[in-house]
Scaffold this motif. Structure first.
Motif, mmCIF file in Angstrom:
data_model
loop_
_atom_site.group_PDB
_atom_site.id
_atom_site.type_symbol
_atom_site.label_atom_id
_atom_site.label_comp_id
_atom_site.label_asym_id
_atom_site.label_seq_id
_atom_site.Cartn_x
_atom_site.Cartn_y
_atom_site.Cartn_z
ATOM 1 N N GLY A 62 0.794 -1.222 0.000
ATOM 2 C CA GLY A 62 0.000 0.000 0.000
ATOM 3 C C GLY A 62 0.828 1.275 0.000
ATOM 4 O O GLY A 62 0.271 2.367 -0.096
ATOM 5 N N SER A 63 2.143 1.167 0.098
ATOM 6 C CA SER A 63 3.008 2.355 0.068
ATOM 7 C C SER A 63 2.795 3.083 -1.245
ATOM 8 O O SER A 63 2.700 2.473 -2.305
ATOM 9 C CB SER A 63 4.480 1.958 0.215
ATOM 10 O OG SER A 63 4.716 1.345 1.453
ATOM 11 N N ARG A 64 2.734 4.414 -1.164
ATOM 12 C CA ARG A 64 2.330 5.216 -2.321
ATOM 13 C C ARG A 64 3.418 6.179 -2.783
ATOM 14 O O ARG A 64 4.302 6.543 -2.031
ATOM 15 C CB ARG A 64 1.064 5.979 -1.983
ATOM 16 C CG ARG A 64 -0.062 5.027 -1.560
ATOM 17 C CD ARG A 64 -1.438 5.591 -1.665
ATOM 18 N NE ARG A 64 -1.789 6.143 -2.957
ATOM 19 C CZ ARG A 64 -2.188 5.433 -4.012
ATOM 20 N NH1 ARG A 64 -2.243 4.125 -3.938
ATOM 21 N NH2 ARG A 64 -2.521 6.013 -5.128
ATOM 22 N N THR A 65 3.272 6.597 -4.037
ATOM 23 C CA THR A 65 4.066 7.675 -4.610
ATOM 24 C C THR A 65 3.115 8.761 -5.075
ATOM 25 O O THR A 65 1.911 8.537 -5.187
ATOM 26 C CB THR A 65 4.901 7.199 -5.823
ATOM 27 O OG1 THR A 65 4.011 6.727 -6.837
ATOM 28 C CG2 THR A 65 5.887 6.117 -5.440
ATOM 29 N N GLY A 66 3.663 9.910 -5.371
ATOM 30 C CA GLY A 66 2.860 11.004 -5.892
ATOM 31 C C GLY A 66 3.334 12.328 -5.336
ATOM 32 O O GLY A 66 4.244 12.372 -4.495
ATOM 33 N N HIS A 103 0.683 9.065 -9.205
ATOM 34 C CA HIS A 103 -0.046 8.534 -8.055
ATOM 35 C C HIS A 103 -0.057 7.023 -8.241
ATOM 36 O O HIS A 103 -0.714 6.513 -9.140
ATOM 37 C CB HIS A 103 -1.477 9.078 -8.000
ATOM 38 C CG HIS A 103 -1.552 10.546 -7.754
ATOM 39 N ND1 HIS A 103 -1.507 11.070 -6.492
ATOM 40 C CD2 HIS A 103 -1.643 11.593 -8.602
ATOM 41 C CE1 HIS A 103 -1.581 12.389 -6.570
ATOM 42 N NE2 HIS A 103 -1.660 12.730 -7.840
ATOM 43 N N ASP A 104 0.700 6.308 -7.439
ATOM 44 C CA ASP A 104 0.846 4.877 -7.632
ATOM 45 C C ASP A 104 1.072 4.203 -6.291
ATOM 46 O O ASP A 104 1.325 4.861 -5.283
ATOM 47 C CB ASP A 104 2.028 4.588 -8.570
ATOM 48 C CG ASP A 104 1.878 3.281 -9.333
ATOM 49 O OD1 ASP A 104 0.976 2.477 -9.006
ATOM 50 O OD2 ASP A 104 2.681 3.048 -10.254
ATOM 51 N N SER A 105 1.013 2.878 -6.279
ATOM 52 C CA SER A 105 1.331 2.119 -5.072
ATOM 53 C C SER A 105 2.283 0.994 -5.471
ATOM 54 O O SER A 105 2.316 0.571 -6.629
ATOM 55 C CB SER A 105 0.073 1.531 -4.431
ATOM 56 O OG SER A 105 -0.437 0.473 -5.218
ATOM 57 N N ARG A 108 0.269 -2.055 -6.847
ATOM 58 C CA ARG A 108 -0.228 -1.879 -8.210
ATOM 59 C C ARG A 108 0.920 -1.984 -9.210
ATOM 60 O O ARG A 108 0.821 -2.624 -10.245
ATOM 61 C CB ARG A 108 -0.931 -0.529 -8.358
ATOM 62 C CG ARG A 108 -1.759 -0.485 -9.670
ATOM 63 C CD ARG A 108 -1.614 0.809 -10.443
ATOM 64 N NE ARG A 108 -0.294 1.165 -10.825
ATOM 65 C CZ ARG A 108 0.299 0.821 -11.987
ATOM 66 N NH1 ARG A 108 -0.310 0.049 -12.861
ATOM 67 N NH2 ARG A 108 1.513 1.248 -12.277
#
Length: 152
Positions: A62-66, A103-105, A108
């Motif tokens: 669940g760690s995200r970027t953005g 916006h990514d995880s 994904r």
């Protein structure tokens, strides 16, 4: 009394436009990307990693970027063939940092990239994508890419 109605109409319009304000980039022609790439490799994605702003590994899917986040997703490529080498020897495995504004995880990205194969258009010593999107090309574009590599 027209002011509340105008305000409501404005908010409704903003609500329909807001999704379009998400991070995006325009497509770029393949010829331009090939011309800008200083390294082109055929490779397989053997791992997808994420690090925080200090380079520490993150493993939570669940760690995200953005925007506003310092996390970076990296594709680990097993190089199968070098079509355009950069100066020096190309290592058997290279890490490709993805654009941090997406916006990514991690979960994904793993599902989308892991075990995929393609031709990767890269630049600079970080092996960065030549453009934030479409830098991984399908294998069936090889002949087209090679013809663009020799085009003036």
């Amino acid at each position: 009394m027209k002011t509340p109605a105008i305000l409501l109409a404005g908010l409704l319009c903003l609500g329909t436009v807001a999704p379009a304000l998400a991070t995006s980039v325009a497509p770029k022609p393949l010829a331009e990307m090939v011309a800008e790439a200083d390294q082109i490799v055929r490779a397989k994605v053997v791992d997808v990693e994420m690090v925080d702003g200090k380079g520490r590994p993150l493993t939570d899917p669940g760690s995200r970027t953005g925007p506003g986040l310092d996390n970076e997703i990296r594709l680990v490529l097993q190089v199968q063939e070098v079509l355009r080498p950069r100066e020096g020897r190309v290592p058997a495995k290279i890490r490709v940092p993805l654009w941090t504004m997406w916006h990514d995880s991690l979960g994904r990205a793993r599902g989308a990239y892991l075990d995929s194969e393609g031709i990767f258009l890269l630049k600079n010593e970080r092996n960065a994508p030549v453009y934030p999107m479409d830098f991984q090309r399908p294998l069936d574009e090889r002949a087209q890419i090679q013809s663009l590599m020799v085009a003036p």
